[in-house]
Write a protein that holds these residues in place. Sequence first.
Motif, PDB file in Angstrom:
ATOM      1  N   ILE A   6       0.840  -1.201   0.000  1.00 35.18           N
ATOM      2  CA  ILE A   6       0.000   0.000   0.000  1.00 35.18           C
ATOM      3  C   ILE A   6       0.873   1.248   0.000  1.00 35.18           C
ATOM      4  CG2 ILE A   6      -1.752   1.295   1.275  1.00 35.18           C
ATOM      5  CD1 ILE A   6      -2.794  -1.418   2.284  1.00 35.18           C
ATOM      6  N   ALA A   7       1.941   1.249   0.790  1.00 38.64           N
ATOM      7  CA  ALA A   7       2.870   2.377   0.796  1.00 38.64           C
ATOM      8  C   ALA A   7       3.537   2.514  -0.572  1.00 38.64           C
ATOM      9  CB  ALA A   7       3.923   2.204   1.881  1.00 38.64           C
ATOM     10  N   ASP A   8       3.838   1.389  -1.212  1.00 37.17           N
ATOM     11  CA  ASP A   8       4.416   1.410  -2.555  1.00 37.17           C
ATOM     12  C   ASP A   8       3.439   2.037  -3.550  1.00 37.17           C
ATOM     13  OD1 ASP A   8       6.391   0.579  -4.625  1.00 37.17           O
ATOM     14  OD2 ASP A   8       4.738  -0.734  -5.250  1.00 37.17           O
ATOM     15  N   MET A   9       2.164   1.688  -3.431  1.00 38.17           N
ATOM     16  CA  MET A   9       1.140   2.257  -4.314  1.00 38.17           C
ATOM     17  C   MET A   9       1.038   3.771  -4.133  1.00 38.17           C
ATOM     18  SD  MET A   9      -2.925   1.619  -4.092  1.00 38.17           S
ATOM     19  CE  MET A   9      -4.071   2.529  -5.074  1.00 38.17           C
ATOM     20  N   LEU A  10       0.973   4.211  -2.884  1.00 34.23           N
ATOM     21  CA  LEU A  10       0.862   5.645  -2.614  1.00 34.23           C
ATOM     22  C   LEU A  10       2.104   6.392  -3.104  1.00 34.23           C
ATOM     23  CD1 LEU A  10      -0.693   5.567   0.968  1.00 34.23           C
ATOM     24  CD2 LEU A  10      -1.867   5.939  -1.207  1.00 34.23           C
ATOM     25  N   ALA A  11       3.276   5.799  -2.935  1.00 32.43           N
ATOM     26  CA  ALA A  11       4.512   6.432  -3.401  1.00 32.43           C
ATOM     27  C   ALA A  11       4.528   6.529  -4.925  1.00 32.43           C
ATOM     28  CB  ALA A  11       5.724   5.645  -2.914  1.00 32.43           C
ATOM     29  N   ARG A  12       4.060   5.494  -5.614  1.00 36.18           N
ATOM     30  CA  ARG A  12       4.013   5.535  -7.081  1.00 36.18           C
ATOM     31  C   ARG A  12       3.074   6.638  -7.574  1.00 36.18           C
ATOM     32  NH1 ARG A  12       5.102   0.094 -10.040  1.00 36.18           N
ATOM     33  NH2 ARG A  12       6.197  -1.106  -8.461  1.00 36.18           N
ATOM     34  N   ILE A  13       1.913   6.762  -6.932  1.00 37.07           N
ATOM     35  CA  ILE A  13       0.963   7.805  -7.330  1.00 37.07           C
ATOM     36  C   ILE A  13       1.538   9.185  -7.038  1.00 37.07           C
ATOM     37  CG2 ILE A  13      -1.312   8.789  -6.850  1.00 37.07           C
ATOM     38  CD1 ILE A  13      -2.295   5.929  -6.336  1.00 37.07           C
ATOM     39  N   ARG A  14       2.124   9.357  -5.856  1.00 35.60           N
ATOM     40  CA  ARG A  14       2.713  10.647  -5.473  1.00 35.60           C
ATOM     41  C   ARG A  14       3.859  11.030  -6.402  1.00 35.60           C
ATOM     42  NH1 ARG A  14       5.181   9.293  -1.062  1.00 35.60           N
ATOM     43  NH2 ARG A  14       3.257   8.902   0.064  1.00 35.60           N
ATOM     44  N   ASN A  15       4.756  10.092  -6.702  1.00 30.35           N
ATOM     45  CA  ASN A  15       5.896  10.373  -7.573  1.00 30.35           C
ATOM     46  C   ASN A  15       5.466  10.678  -9.000  1.00 30.35           C
ATOM     47  OD1 ASN A  15       7.581   9.946  -5.414  1.00 30.35           O
ATOM     48  ND2 ASN A  15       8.132   7.861  -6.012  1.00 30.35           N
ATOM     49  N   ALA A  16       4.493   9.948  -9.522  1.00 28.54           N
ATOM     50  CA  ALA A  16       3.999  10.214 -10.870  1.00 28.54           C
ATOM     51  C   ALA A  16       3.332  11.582 -10.940  1.00 28.54           C
ATOM     52  CB  ALA A  16       3.015   9.127 -11.299  1.00 28.54           C
ATOM     53  N   SER A  17       2.646  11.957  -9.879  1.00 28.18           N
ATOM     54  CA  SER A  17       2.005  13.263  -9.835  1.00 28.18           C
ATOM     55  C   SER A  17       3.030  14.394  -9.807  1.00 28.18           C
ATOM     56  CB  SER A  17       1.102  13.349  -8.606  1.00 28.18           C
ATOM     57  OG  SER A  17       0.626  14.647  -8.427  1.00 28.18           O
ATOM     58  N   MET A  18       4.093  14.210  -9.021  1.00 29.78           N
ATOM     59  CA  MET A  18       5.129  15.242  -8.943  1.00 29.78           C
ATOM     60  C   MET A  18       5.880  15.366 -10.269  1.00 29.78           C
ATOM     61  SD  MET A  18       6.431  14.657  -5.006  1.00 29.78           S
ATOM     62  CE  MET A  18       8.087  14.759  -5.473  1.00 29.78           C
ATOM     63  N   ALA A  19       5.984  14.276 -11.017  1.00 30.89           N
ATOM     64  CA  ALA A  19       6.655  14.298 -12.314  1.00 30.89           C
ATOM     65  C   ALA A  19       5.692  14.667 -13.447  1.00 30.89           C
ATOM     66  CB  ALA A  19       7.286  12.939 -12.595  1.00 30.89           C
ATOM     67  N   ARG A  20       4.420  14.938 -13.104  1.00 33.58           N
ATOM     68  CA  ARG A  20       3.375  15.341 -14.055  1.00 33.58           C
ATOM     69  C   ARG A  20       3.099  14.279 -15.131  1.00 33.58           C
ATOM     70  NH1 ARG A  20       3.282  18.539 -10.378  1.00 33.58           N
ATOM     71  NH2 ARG A  20       3.337  20.783 -10.516  1.00 33.58           N
ATOM     72  N   HIS A  21       3.170  13.010 -14.740  1.00 29.21           N
ATOM     73  CA  HIS A  21       2.827  11.933 -15.659  1.00 29.21           C
ATOM     74  C   HIS A  21       1.317  11.858 -15.809  1.00 29.21           C
ATOM     75  CE1 HIS A  21       6.771   9.938 -16.098  1.00 29.21           C
ATOM     76  NE2 HIS A  21       7.005  10.482 -14.897  1.00 29.21           N
ATOM     77  N   ALA A  22       0.869  11.334 -16.938  1.00 24.55           N
ATOM     78  CA  ALA A  22      -0.568  11.183 -17.171  1.00 24.55           C
ATOM     79  C   ALA A  22      -1.136  10.022 -16.360  1.00 24.55           C
ATOM     80  CB  ALA A  22      -0.839  10.965 -18.648  1.00 24.55           C
ATOM     81  N   SER A  23      -0.355   8.951 -16.208  1.00 29.85           N
ATOM     82  CA  SER A  23      -0.826   7.794 -15.472  1.00 29.85           C
ATOM     83  C   SER A  23       0.367   7.032 -14.899  1.00 29.85           C
ATOM     84  CB  SER A  23      -1.647   6.867 -16.371  1.00 29.85           C
ATOM     85  OG  SER A  23      -0.826   6.315 -17.373  1.00 29.85           O
ATOM     86  N   THR A  24       0.066   6.079 -14.039  1.00 33.50           N
ATOM     87  CA  THR A  24       1.082   5.211 -13.471  1.00 33.50           C
ATOM     88  C   THR A  24       0.501   3.817 -13.321  1.00 33.50           C
ATOM     89  OG1 THR A  24       2.660   4.916 -11.676  1.00 33.50           O
ATOM     90  CG2 THR A  24       0.513   5.775 -11.078  1.00 33.50           C
ATOM     91  N   ALA A  25       1.368   2.815 -13.335  1.00 30.57           N
ATOM     92  CA  ALA A  25       0.921   1.426 -13.223  1.00 30.57           C
ATOM     93  C   ALA A  25       1.600   0.769 -12.030  1.00 30.57           C
ATOM     94  CB  ALA A  25       1.247   0.660 -14.495  1.00 30.57           C
TER      95      ALA A  25
END
Length: 136
Positions: A6-25
């Motif tokens: 769950i922490a990995d999921m939240l980190a992936r979403i947070r990091n993708a958002s900070m990098a302005r990615h359209a999506s993350t998997a």
Amino acid sequence: MTTDPIADMLARIRNASMARHASTAMPASKIKKAIADILKAEGFIADVREEAPDEAANRKHPQIRVVLKYNRDKDSAFAGMRRVSRPGRRVYVGYDDIPRVLSGLGVSILSTSHGLMTDKEARQKKVGGELLCEVW
């Protein structure tokens, strides 16, 4: 192999958002899908999709694709995410002790005996549980 998916999921979403990615998997699981569905319902992300294994892309396991949401200034729909209950320190709360995130502007996600739900739903149903994360 991660010890806290769950922490990995939240980190992936947070990091993708900070990098302005359209999506993350991320690798799929029922709890991650349920958390992503809650985030979508609360308006923090745009969409959630499950992707089947793909031999052409050399993926053997299903994945969840989270489509991020931004405003006109390319700012993320959420300001922050925090994992509360961790494998080393579980945090359980009763329905009357559920904390309010930014005086109600954010949302807490709880794992209860009635499934995953937001802090508002848990207070209405008068049920407590494990406080998984906070999003604001």
